[in-house]
Enzyme design. Structure first.
Site, mmCIF file in Angstrom:
data_model
loop_
_atom_site.group_PDB
_atom_site.id
_atom_site.type_symbol
_atom_site.label_atom_id
_atom_site.label_comp_id
_atom_site.label_asym_id
_atom_site.label_seq_id
_atom_site.Cartn_x
_atom_site.Cartn_y
_atom_site.Cartn_z
ATOM 1 N N HIS A 21 -10.885 -49.259 -11.593
ATOM 2 C CA HIS A 21 -12.136 -49.281 -12.359
ATOM 3 C C HIS A 21 -11.875 -49.113 -13.850
ATOM 4 C CE1 HIS A 21 -12.083 -44.920 -13.064
ATOM 5 N NE2 HIS A 21 -11.692 -44.800 -11.796
ATOM 6 N N CYS A 30 -7.824 -42.567 -8.545
ATOM 7 C CA CYS A 30 -8.085 -43.977 -8.875
ATOM 8 C C CYS A 30 -7.140 -44.491 -9.952
ATOM 9 C CB CYS A 30 -9.525 -44.143 -9.356
ATOM 10 S SG CYS A 30 -10.753 -43.803 -8.088
#
Length: 183
Positions: free
Chosen positions: A143, A159
């Site tokens: 992301h 992440c």
């Protein structure tokens, strides 16, 4: 040839000795690794049988995501943030299963307990930035981030983060089904 040592030879010699002594000192700084010294250029063939619809390799050591198009004609590399610790790092094979522009964010139970974080709608304060690609592993994403200080550092809870303008580009060229390996 003269055996005399002039000022130039002395300075070159002292510089060489100094460089030789500095290298072990740098290596002994408690395992501190600089991004440039740990950078590697992976070959997709070492990880996959073919390129599929597209291929991503996220190298957590060199803090970079490598992209190859399905036909191999396009290769790109993006600097990333990586998980803060090995315990938070999931490694292995997965794929992009979903993509979203303007993602909202719901912290995991562990994040709520540790940090008191709550649900965050899309917007400038959202830690997922402007685009998110969800992996086949629950709660693991590639992301964007509005906090550009995180890129190039171990700063995530698991992440892989990119600058917003780069996740937007990667988002546009990675279809759902893109194979991913995190190493």
């Amino acid at each position: 040839m003269s055996s005399r040592i002039n000022r130039r030879h002395l300075l070159i010699g002292v510089s060489a000795i100094g460089a030789g002594l500095a290298a072990p000192a740098i290596a002994q700084t408690g395992g501190l690794r600089r991004n440039a010294s740990s950078f590697t250029m992976p070959d997709w063939r070492d990880h996959f049988d073919d390129l599929g619809v597209a291929t991503l390799i996220s190298d957590t050591t060199s803090r970079a995501v490598h992209y190859w198009s399905g036909d191999g004609a396009d290769y790109r590399i993006y600097p990333t943030s990586v998980p803060m610790s090995d315990e938070l790092t999931k490694r292995g094979y997965t794929e992009i299963v979903r993509k979203k522009v303007g993602p909202d964010w719901t912290p995991t139970q562990s994040q709520r307990e540790r940090f008191g974080w709550e649900y965050m709608p899309p917007g400038p304060d959202n830690p997922l930035g402007t685009h998110a690609m969800y992996l086949g592993w629950p709660a693991y994403l590639i992301h964007g981030t509005h906090d550009t200080r995180k890129i190039g550092r171990p700063s995530s809870d698991g992440c892989i983060g990119l600058y917003n303008h780069q996740i937007e580009e990667l988002f546009g060229i990675c279809p759902v089904g893109t194979q991913v390996r995190v190493i």
